[in-house]
Design an enzyme around this catalytic site. Structure first.
Site, short mmCIF file in Angstrom:
data_model
loop_
_atom_site.label_atom_id
_atom_site.label_comp_id
_atom_site.label_asym_id
_atom_site.label_seq_id
_atom_site.Cartn_x
_atom_site.Cartn_y
_atom_site.Cartn_z
CG HIS A 92 8.36 -26.25 161.40
ND1 HIS A 92 9.36 -25.30 161.50
CD2 HIS A 92 8.79 -27.31 162.12
CE1 HIS A 92 10.34 -25.79 162.24
NE2 HIS A 92 10.03 -27.00 162.63
CG ASP A 121 30.97 -23.35 136.96
OD1 ASP A 121 30.08 -23.97 137.58
OD2 ASP A 121 30.88 -22.14 136.70
CD1 TRP A 157 7.63 -34.46 158.69
CD2 TRP A 157 8.53 -34.87 156.69
NE1 TRP A 157 8.60 -35.40 158.85
CE2 TRP A 157 9.18 -35.68 157.66
CE3 TRP A 157 8.94 -34.95 155.36
CZ2 TRP A 157 10.21 -36.56 157.32
CZ3 TRP A 157 9.97 -35.84 155.04
CH2 TRP A 157 10.59 -36.63 156.01
CB SER A 185 15.23 -28.72 142.40
OG SER A 185 16.31 -28.12 143.04
CB SER A 186 16.70 -33.02 145.18
OG SER A 186 16.25 -32.13 146.14
CG HIS A 269 15.90 -44.06 157.82
ND1 HIS A 269 15.44 -43.51 159.00
CD2 HIS A 269 17.21 -44.26 157.98
CE1 HIS A 269 16.45 -43.41 159.85
NE2 HIS A 269 17.53 -43.86 159.26
CD GLU A 271 15.19 -35.85 152.48
OE1 GLU A 271 15.49 -36.30 151.37
OE2 GLU A 271 15.28 -34.64 152.78
CE1 TYR A 273 21.96 -42.16 159.22
CE2 TYR A 273 19.97 -43.10 158.27
CZ TYR A 273 20.84 -42.98 159.32
OH TYR A 273 20.62 -43.66 160.48
CB SER A 284 35.20 -34.69 158.51
OG SER A 284 34.29 -35.55 159.11
CG HIS A 318 13.86 -47.20 162.21
ND1 HIS A 318 15.21 -47.21 161.99
CD2 HIS A 318 13.45 -45.97 161.84
CE1 HIS A 318 15.59 -46.05 161.53
NE2 HIS A 318 14.55 -45.28 161.42
CG HIS A 319 10.69 -43.93 160.28
ND1 HIS A 319 10.99 -42.74 160.88
CD2 HIS A 319 11.79 -44.29 159.57
CE1 HIS A 319 12.22 -42.38 160.55
NE2 HIS A 319 12.73 -43.30 159.75
CB THR A 344 26.59 -43.15 163.81
OG1 THR A 344 25.78 -43.67 162.77
CG2 THR A 344 26.29 -41.69 164.02
CE LYS A 347 30.56 -40.68 158.84
NZ LYS A 347 31.71 -40.01 158.25
NE ARG A 466 5.75 -36.31 165.37
CZ ARG A 466 6.44 -36.70 164.29
NH1 ARG A 466 6.74 -37.98 164.11
NH2 ARG A 466 6.86 -35.83 163.40
#
Lengths: 545, 373
Positions: A92, A121, A157, A185-186, A269, A271, A273, A284, A318-319, A344, A347, A466
């Protein structure tokens, strides 16, 4: 960055239509059947492919989430065994992140970046085709691991070693290979987006004239190029540990399981963002349109996005507050993480200042964008709480964290994609989406998503870890509420598909400028946008009033 | 639309009222240590800061949405910058964060001070049980989930402490500084007791430190917090905190037991004794992977029942149990189980579920083999 010369763009376009095996001028328009989609180099068609792929993966990942919620509906093991449960949570996560959210944003970028910068293009159309077609192959491979002996990836994951190496099922090598392909690909997609934005802007369009959506994607693309190789590196180290007898992460061989986490979160991390900056861009763009008022603090928005991107490289641990980092590292990562709240916050304040004294209407796109602002902020608040390292010892690896990241990812990133779809459907199809159905979809999603994720805060604070398939009795009510919300949210998405299909098939005809408050360049081309737009670039020096 | 809203509110309300909700059912527990109280107040402080910011920000947002609707004839203004305001709302959050960082730093420093402990406990995570060793006391034991599988499978009603009960809890004295040293024998686990605000990862190859000073006798429950494989949800932590005198008496009794266990290695064991002991060991240690009937979960966890290659080779069987199998999930048990348990479990595996080798393995043989290695 000086504006490019006008002749440059048609030249690029000329390259783009030689994308087939025996292509000749004009063939592109007439190719039909499946080959058309396999060989297309058109940014709009590839954008559509990305979006369809993203939606399909959203459904597949969603079904897996429903399996998880079904098992967690009541305490006890009813539906599935723990090893399958772990495969479902892992898949998932992987599918929603790499298969749904990221390709969703890339699809929007493919469609809208050239239209918003006045380019004919993407800069590298054949590369664009390759970046897309890597994805279905990668994900068929990833999904096929579920059928392999020992099952698919079951280590979360985040794939923490050594659970994902020494103790992993045999299919892990295929998992690594499929993520490598998704990563390539990314990276290719990101290179293409940067090349398009920096080289193909319409004459006279300065960087600070670009829409926030283009800006946030430019910054996101740099983040992708910076961190996807780190993921590739850490996956390759896993591959070597599993198949070639190395001991990068195997303590018995002198390796270091904490090293895995440092490398993973140095990717992971930023990732996070990568999955939220384009959402900021979308909101925006949508909020000013339906407030009929220019975006408040355009330049501070750009600087805030850039600051978030830079800071995102300094907060990864921080993870890892509970892995046993030295005190000084804990303090550094705590302060750096708290600091991210500042840009943040800027914004959110800017969006509200945009609404202030506007002339506001509530089309479905706007509803999703507004829900984004509120619900993303709630995810931001719990993020701020998680930044406080001493308290994080209690929150870490509980449902509080699950609530937090789902608030920023579902009513955050996913709602922004839905807002974008409702906003740009008239441009893509030439028809307005059905407002009545759209509202149903919106309200059911908002109620479902909150019923799904809000009780998880309580379950986590009360002590539910979790990634467990069964839980103690005091968590039963929260889980039952979450499961009901999960099914409500999940099935509401069938409405979303219905709205899209209906809109593609017909509906109220949309003019070029489909929303009266919309001012960006894409609204100057007809609706639906013809296959080729801006073959002669618009001259911004002339258009600007 | 309104009907759906009402329905959703009702579902939440019913779910909320169903239980007589205690504070700790909804919120972080205050806990029973000085640290846990500091953590709780940090949590509540940051929570209320967020609530206040939320009320102000969402208030401004909903005011704007309500006041400036086009349907009420609102005309859009055209301002899009205001330097003073922007500087203001950048610096204010910064100041709030600095104010928040000060107490957080103090608490964190306190948590990291593991010096001058009164008692050291080595906590080793295993798939899927905890092992507690009282350093310098010669006392060490496993702590396994004791919830019967019938309750998990829904064939029996669930107890009050469903999934949060163990066969042997960690016993600790109150009002003493206890230092925890956490490590792991296989994958990463995380030892967590919310009432102490202690959560520390158990890492293979590393020893992490944490500490607590419990203020009230009682039973405190927690769980493994880091995904550690199939039975991650089934390895709870239970701590029994008691007065120093009671603790001393308990510790003396455990030392006594350890001594008598050492003596029993040398005597001759009978088949049925070994089978009875072996079944106990198998069901607490081995069954999680190799399954209750020895059928395993191939390919990750091989079957033992009907495993002819293994039954033909007693030496290999003993070697696997003692030393584990490298590159797989099979750990070495020579350091964690005593010779009696090892002899018993091997005897059991070779004579249960249709395996009829008739082999009887004596603890003294295992002991001899261990000392020769």
């Amino acid at each position: 960055m000086a504006p490019k010369l006008p002749p440059k763009a048609p030249l690029e376009h000329g390259n783009s239509i030689t994308g087939g095996a025996s292509a000749h001028e004009g063939e592109h328009h007439y190719r039909s059947g499946p080959l058309r989609w396999l060989l297309t180099t058109n940014h709009k068609e590839i954008g559509t492919l990305y979006l369809i792929f993203s939606l399909s993966m959203f459904m597949v990942g969603g079904i897996m989430a429903l399996v998880v919620r079904l098992e967690l509906f009541q305490p006890g093991l009813q539906m599935v065994q723990p090893e399958f449960f772990n495969q479902m949570t892992t898949m998932h996560g992987l599918i929603m992140i790499f298969g749904a959210v990221m390709p969703g944003f890339v699809g929007l970028a493919n469609w809208m970046v050239p239209l918003q910068v006045g380019a004919p293009d993407m800069a590298l159309p054949r590369l664009n085709n390759f970046s897309f077609w890597l994805l279905p192959i990668a994900f068929v491979l990833l999904l096929s691991t579920l059928l392999m002996p020992g099952g698919g990836p079951n280590f979360g994951w985040t794939s923490y070693a050594p659970l994902s190496t020494t103790y992993a099922p045999p299919s892990t090598t295929f998992f690594i290979f499929s993520l490598h392909m998704a990563g390539i690909s990314s990276i290719l997609g990101a290179i293409n987006i940067i090349a398009t934005i920096l080289n193909l802007r319409a004459p006279g369009m300065r960087l600070m004239d670009m829409t926030l959506f283009v800006w946030t994607w430019l910054i996101t693309a740099f983040l992708l190029i910076a961190v996807m190789p780190v993921l590739a590196g850490v996956l390759t180290m896993m591959l070597l540990d599993i198949n070639f007898g190395t001991s990068f992460f195997n303590a018995a061989g002198g390796g270091d399981p904490v090293l895995f986490q440092h490398l993973f979160w140095f990717f992971g991390h930023p990732e996070v963002y990568i999955m939220i900056l384009p959402a900021f861009g979308i909101v925006s763009v949508i909020v000013p349109t339906f407030a009929r008022k220019p975006l408040f603090g355009y330049s501070s928005m750009v600087y805030a996005t850039a600051s978030i991107a830079v800071l995102s490289f300094t907060v990864w641990a921080h993870h890892m507050f509970s892995v046993g980092l030295p005190l000084v590292a804990e303090l550094f990562f705590m302060y750096a993480t708290m600091l991210i709240a500042v840009p943040t916050g800027v914004k959110v304040f800017n969006w509200i200042a945009t609404l202030f004294r506007g002339s506001i209407t509530f089309e479905t796109a706007m509803l999703f964008a507004l829900a984004f602002i509120v619900l993303f902020s709630i995810g931001g608040f719990s993020g701020l709480m998680l930044a406080i390292a001493p308290a994080d010892f209690q929150y870490h690896d509980t449902y509080f964290v699950v609530a937090h990241f789902h608030y920023v990812l579902v009513p955050g990133a996913v709602f922004s994609i839905m807002a974008a779809v409702y906003y740009w459907l008239p441009k893509w199809t030439g028809h307005y989406p059905d407002e009545r159905l759209g509202r149903w979809h919106f309200w059911l999603s908002v109620i479902g998503v909150n019923l799904l994720f809000f009780p998880m805060h309580f379950a986590g604070l009360a002590g539910m870890p979790r990634r467990i398939p069964d839980y103690a009795l005091q968590f039963a009510d929260f889980n039952m509420a979450s499961s009901i919300g999960g099914f409500l949210f999940g099935f509401s998405q069938l409405l979303f598909i219905w709205v899209i299909v209906k809109c593609v098939r017909g509906g109220v005809k949309a003019p070029a400028r489909s929303w009266d408050g919309a001012t960006d360049l894409e609204w100057t081309v007809p609706s639906p946008a013809p296959l080729h737009t801006f073959e002669t670039p618009p001259d911004m020096r002339r258009i600007e009033s | 639309m309104r009907k759906v809203l009402v329905l959703a509110v009702m579902v939440v309300a019913i779910a909320g009222l169903q239980r007589n909700a205690l504070a700790s059912d909804w919120n972080m527990p205050v806990g029973v240590t000085e640290i846990s109280r500091s953590v709780y107040s940090l949590h509540m402080l940051i929570f209320w800061i967020c609530v206040v910011i939320g009320v102000v920000v969402f208030g401004a947002m909903f005011y704007s949405l309500f006041r400036y609707r086009r349907s009420k004839g609102a005309k859009a203004a055209h301002f899009h910058e205001h330097t003073t305001v922007e500087v203001f709302w950048t610096t204010i959050p910064l100041l709030i964060l600095v104010a928040m960082a000060v107490p957080a730093t103090a608490t964190l420093k306190e948590m990291y001070d593991t010096s001058e402990s009164d008692l050291d406990v080595l906590i080793t995570g295993h798939q899927w049980r905890w092992q507690y060793e009282y350093l310098g006391e010669g006392v060490s034991f496993f702590s396994n989930l004791s919830t019967p599988s019938a309750q998990i499978e829904g064939e029996a009603p669930k107890d009050e402490h469903y999934l949060l009960e163990v066969d042997q809890p960690l016993v600790l004295p109150v009002d003493r500084k206890v230092r925890f040293l956490t490590t792991s024998a296989d994958v990463i686990h995380s030892w967590w007791v919310p009432a102490f605000a202690v959560k520390k990862d158990a890492m293979p190859g590393f020893i992490n430190e944490a500490w607590t000073r419990i203020e009230e006798p009682g039973i405190y429950r927690g769980q493994c917090a880091e995904l550690c494989g199939r039975n991650h949800g089934f390895m709870p932590v239970v701590v029994h905190a008691m007065e120093q005198d009671d603790f001393d008496a308990w510790l003396a009794e455990r030392k006594q037991q350890a001594a008598s266990a050492a003596n029993s290695v040398d005597r001759e064991w009978k088949m049925d004794e070994l089978m009875a002991q072996g079944e106990k060991v198998y069901s607490t240690i081995c069954a999680a992977c190799h399954q209750a009937e020895g059928q395993g979960l191939p390919p990750t966890f091989p079957a033992l029942a009907g495993n002819q290659a293994l039954m033909d080779d007693l030496e290999k069987h003993i070697g696997v149990v003692l030393n584990g199998v490298s590159e797989t999930a099979m750990p070495a048990f020579s350091g964690t189980l005593n010779p009696v348990d090892i002899a018993a479990v091997i005897t059991y595996e070779r004579n249960a579920w249709g395996n009829e080798t008739g082999d009887v393995i004596q603890p003294s043989d295992i002991q001899a083999r261990l000392s020769s290695e």
